[in-house]
Each structure stands twice: as structure tokens, then as C-alpha cells.
Enzyme design. Sequence first.
Site, mmCIF file in Angstrom:
data_model
loop_
_atom_site.group_PDB
_atom_site.id
_atom_site.type_symbol
_atom_site.label_atom_id
_atom_site.label_comp_id
_atom_site.label_asym_id
_atom_site.label_seq_id
_atom_site.Cartn_x
_atom_site.Cartn_y
_atom_site.Cartn_z
ATOM 1 N N VAL A 248 -8.524 2.423 9.656
ATOM 2 C CA VAL A 248 -7.707 1.785 10.627
ATOM 3 C C VAL A 248 -6.868 0.821 10.255
ATOM 4 O O VAL A 248 -6.960 0.197 8.926
ATOM 5 C CB VAL A 248 -8.526 1.168 11.707
ATOM 6 C CG1 VAL A 248 -9.603 2.112 12.423
ATOM 7 C CG2 VAL A 248 -9.460 0.081 11.319
ATOM 8 N N GLU A 249 -5.835 0.476 10.928
ATOM 9 C CA GLU A 249 -4.868 -0.396 10.671
ATOM 10 C C GLU A 249 -3.994 -0.245 9.144
ATOM 11 O O GLU A 249 -3.751 -1.106 8.394
ATOM 12 C CB GLU A 249 -5.285 -2.180 10.633
ATOM 13 C CG GLU A 249 -5.655 -2.373 12.112
ATOM 14 C CD GLU A 249 -5.813 -3.818 12.222
ATOM 15 O OE1 GLU A 249 -5.906 -4.488 11.179
ATOM 16 O OE2 GLU A 249 -6.327 -4.231 13.220
ATOM 17 N N GLY A 250 -3.811 1.134 9.013
ATOM 18 C CA GLY A 250 -3.154 1.439 7.748
ATOM 19 C C GLY A 250 -4.306 2.128 6.939
ATOM 20 O O GLY A 250 -4.885 1.362 6.290
#
Length: 678
Positions: free
Chosen positions: A348-350
Site C-alpha cells: 500500500v501507499e506505493g
Amino acid sequence: HDLPEPVWAFIKRERFFAMIIPENHGGLGFSALAHSNVVMKIASRSITAAVTVMVPNSLGPGKLLLHYGTEQQKAWYLPRLADGREIPCFALTGPNAGSDAGAIPDSGVVSYGEFQGRRILGIRLNWEKRYITLGPVATVIGLAFKLYDPDHHLGEQSELGITCALIPRDTPGVRIGQRHFPLNIPFQNGPNWGENVFIPFDWLIGGRERIGQGWRMLVESLAEGRGISLPALATGAGKAACRYTGAYAAIRKQFSLPIGRFEGVQESLARIAGMTYQMDAARLLTLSALDIGEKPSVITAIVKYHLTERYRKVINDAMDIQGGSGICLGPSNLIGRAYQAIPIAITVEGANILTRSMIIFGQGAVRCHPWMLQEFRAARQSNQRRALQSFDEALLGHAGFMISNLVRCTTLGLTRGRFSSAPGKGKAKRYYQRLNWMSASFALSADIAMMTLGGALKRKERLSARLGDILSELYICSAVLKHYQSNGSPAEEEALLTWACEDSLYRMQESFRGLFRNLPWRPLGHLMRWLVFPSGQPFTEPTDRVGGAAAGLLLRPSASRDRLTDGVYITADPAQRVGQLEAAFRMAALAEPIEKTLRNARHEGLIKGKRIDDLAAQALEAGLISQQDVELLQRMEALRAQVIGVDAFDDLMSTAARDTERTSTSPSNPAKHDEEAA
């Protein structure tokens, strides 16, 4: 498969969803440091609770409203988000747009429609999203979509770009799907859809003025959020492994010795301690930048990637040490859920692969260069005369910069950084000097790579990744040195400093080797290797002696151990495994000299046997230990038995037990049993 209702009520009542919301809007108004510390402590106790709390405070409606919302939107939503009346989620990822978030197919079309009994100009939305944390329980959905105006109601443009809106859950056309179940970590996560959902322009975050600015809004918010939540979760897991697994290694015995005495276990413990020291140092340095108002997008990408990767390595080592106690899930297992959650933090988040290969170096390479951006700007000027003048000035400056780096790199390489200016003293100063050398080498190598490969460097993702790795380790090693000095340069932490710096320097060296070996023009690679390492490659992995000293910090009570594990969940409650570990760990330190006396006496033939109580009784009779020592050993053995115990569950056995009972009865009619089995 959910947090208990009292926990949900506590989270809302104590405004855990409102750490970033200012106090004048009903929130807590925490700094980035306070926000990180809260997530870190919760993560050391419950990954599910940590994810639930951190998402609304990271990339979500609250942050977007704070930075870009209208005053009316802030006045309505922020107090409701703060006290839990509204639960937010943010819907960005879809089936066909994950890492390539800019390719989202979800659309909004400017058109007329009915809203609350009136015909107005608004937006008709259609979307499909998945993997949305808090989606199943959210009351308001933050939505990213591409906005189109084919009938030119707003102007000449037809494609208006990515835009963000807030959609109440009960809006007609919104559908919430069934839950996902990410790796048995039961935080709320699931898909949602919108079909012909009509909304007014007032629901756009920031109103009409923010149409088409959604991508910039998301990137700017992510640049801050990804430097707080996931690094805090990763560091919390590392600190928990230091505290809990270190204690376990001091308590658990095999071959009559605590397993922490064995060098194979110490190798893993050293990685746990050293990498946690690196993680905490990088976390704190990044938070200090965020708290003074910086938005360091490259640095937050560095800590997101490298701290979650170190989290992966640390927890894997902890699982190796804990063995069976690590793989049996239950309330007594303090690292099992952290192990299960590793891929979630990685994704997640990149996603980490994308972050390493395309973002860390690629995102800032041109903008951070002192001359290259000026050259590009000069080339785009419409006035040819001014363009040539500006380009010549930039090119001349670039040439001087490159020559300076070449001389500096060669000089520092020949001396291995010695004699260069550096703060501190002793070992810390020497590490700063080596960083001077590596920094100059990185500057020259990055310049050479960009000039010789040009735009192809963006497609050479593995070369870009190696340059990013060097930059990242420069940052992490600098953070470690600052952290050590901020702690007062304690002598007992020197082993952690040495392990962390030597690990980072070795990683840099290996990344340089990989970069030079894979440059398309091989002679250039040979030349660069000679320029950067003219006297050979001096860096190695931390030595066994350093690793043993670092591991030892986790096996004994000390101020350094307390500093390293500061911020994790600790309790003295004897009904909880953490409380049992804490008590047994302290007792193990007191029992260790008595146990050593028994081992020596047994080795000399003064006492015989294997059971600790038999050995203690003989030693007492021989006058080698006192009655108090015997009682202490008895308490230690009782605590040890608690700590090495694992959970077992009757309800998991009920069906199997019935089947076993039925099939274990001697059958009078084997054919009948075969038929029943079929």
C-alpha cells in the site's frame, strides 16, 4: 473478524481518527511525531487497530479537506470526522488502476440532473474501486475520478483531469461490496461501486476551483502521509521484535543454554537490533522535517520503501528465532500478526517495487540537480537568443559542477574519506568522512548516468533503482549518526552505531558495483569503478564481533535496550504474554549467575543430572547455592514455562475430535464404514 465494539467506541470517543485535525475543528492537532508515536505503539499491540487508526490520518478525506477543502466543507465534515460521527475512506485503487493511479477509468461527466428535487448542473459519476480500507464501514467516501465536459458547460476543454469528491454512503447509486480479507488481518477493507451517481459541484473537494487538481492534491498528501504511518508501523514491529523476541531468546533454553547464546541466533538478533536502530533513526529525522513544514516527497518514499523492507527482514528473523511459538497464532503470539501483515505494508501507499525502481531516484533526479533543470528550461524558451545565453550559462555551471565532483570523488576515494571535514569525534566522525566519500561518488555517478543515458535512464529501472538505493542508504546512515549524537553518543550504543553504519556502507558499495557492472557501455563502468574505488572496495558486512555486541543489547536489561524499544506496548499484567515476558526477562538476568554456577558444578562433576530442580537440590546440599537461590530458580522455571507456552483452541478441535471418535471405534461392518466415508 473485526475489532470489538468497545474498541471501535474507544477509537471514536478518544478521537483516534482525528490526530491530524486541528483542535479548533474538534481534533487532536497532533504533530507528525505524536501521530507516528501513536501508530507505532498501537502497531506493537494490534496490527488491525493500527491500520484502522492510521488510514484516516494518512491519505484520506481529512487530510485533503485540511489542505484543499472549502471553509464550508471544513466546518461540516472535520468536526464530524473528529468525533466519529463520520467514518471516512478514500477510493483510489481499482481493478485496472493500481500503481498506475493516473490511469483510473472511473469517470465523471458534467451534465444536468435532479438533486434534492431540483434540476441543477452537476456531475454524473460511474466508478469501480477495490482494496479500500474502511470502505465497508465508511459513511463518507473520498473518490478520485477523471472529469469530462463533452458539452462544454464549463469551458472549451473536454477533459478536465483527475478530480476528488466526497460522496455520502447513502447517495443513490452507491453500492458497498462484501469485505476483502487481507491475509487474515481483519481490518475493514472492501470494494465499492457507483452507477449513475449524480452529485453537485459543492461535493468536489475544494469546489469548482479544484477541478482537475486531484492528482496534485493526492501526490502532495501522499508525500506527507507515507512518511508517517507505514514507517511508524514498520518501526513498531521492529521495536516489538527487539523487546519481545530478544526477551524470548534470553529465556528459552536449548542444550541447557539460553538460545540467545548461540551465534546463529545472535546473527539474527543483531539484524533485528541494527535494522530497528536504522528504522527509528530514519523515522525520527523524517518526522522532524515534516514538523517544520517540509514536504520531502523523495525522503518519504525512501522511508516508506526501506523501512517496510527492513520490517520484512526483522520479522522474518524474529520468526526464525521463535520457531514454534511464532507460528502458532493466538493471544500469546506477539509477532504472528506482524508477520502476516508484511505484504500489506509492502503493497500500500506505493508498491515497493514501483517505489524503488521509479520513484526514489527518478522522481527527484532532475529537480534536485543544481543545473540540469535550468538547462531544460533554457531549451524551452521561445526567445532563441535568451535561450542560448541561458543554456550556455547553465552548461558552463554544469561542467564546473561535474569537474568539481570528479576531483572530489577521486581525492576522497584515494584517501577513503580521511582528512575531509566532518562533525563529531571518534567512530562517528570517521563514518561521516566515509559518507562524504560516498556522497561525492553518488553525485558523480548520477551525473554520468543521466548524461550518458539521457531519457533511457527512466526505462533502465534497475539502474535507477541502484542509484536510489545509494541515495537511500546515504540518508539512513546520516540519520543513524544524528540519532546516535542526539542520544548523547552513549558508549553502550556504539555497537548499534557500528552495525548500522557498516551495513549501510556495504549496501552502498554493492549498489555501486551493480550500477557500474550494468552500465550499457562497459568501458565507462570500468572507469567509474576506478574513480570511485581507486584503492579497492573496503566495506564489508558487520563483523561477528560487532553483531554479537549488538545482539547482546537485546539479551540483558539496560538503558540502551529501553531506548531502542521505547514506544512499544509494555505491561506488567501477568495475565498477558507481554507481562509474562517482562517478568521472566528480569528474572532471567537474576537467575543467570546461579544457573552458571550449576553448569560449572555439573561440568566439574560436583553435581549430576539434567533437571534443574535436581541440580539445584544437589547444589544446595553441597553449599554451592543458598535456599533463596533455589526459590529464585523455581520462580524462574515457572515463568519460563509460561513464556514458552503456546495457545491451543478447543473449538478448532471439536469437529476433528468427533470424527476421530467415530472412526476409532472398531467397525462391525467395514463396508458400512467405507460407505459412510464415501
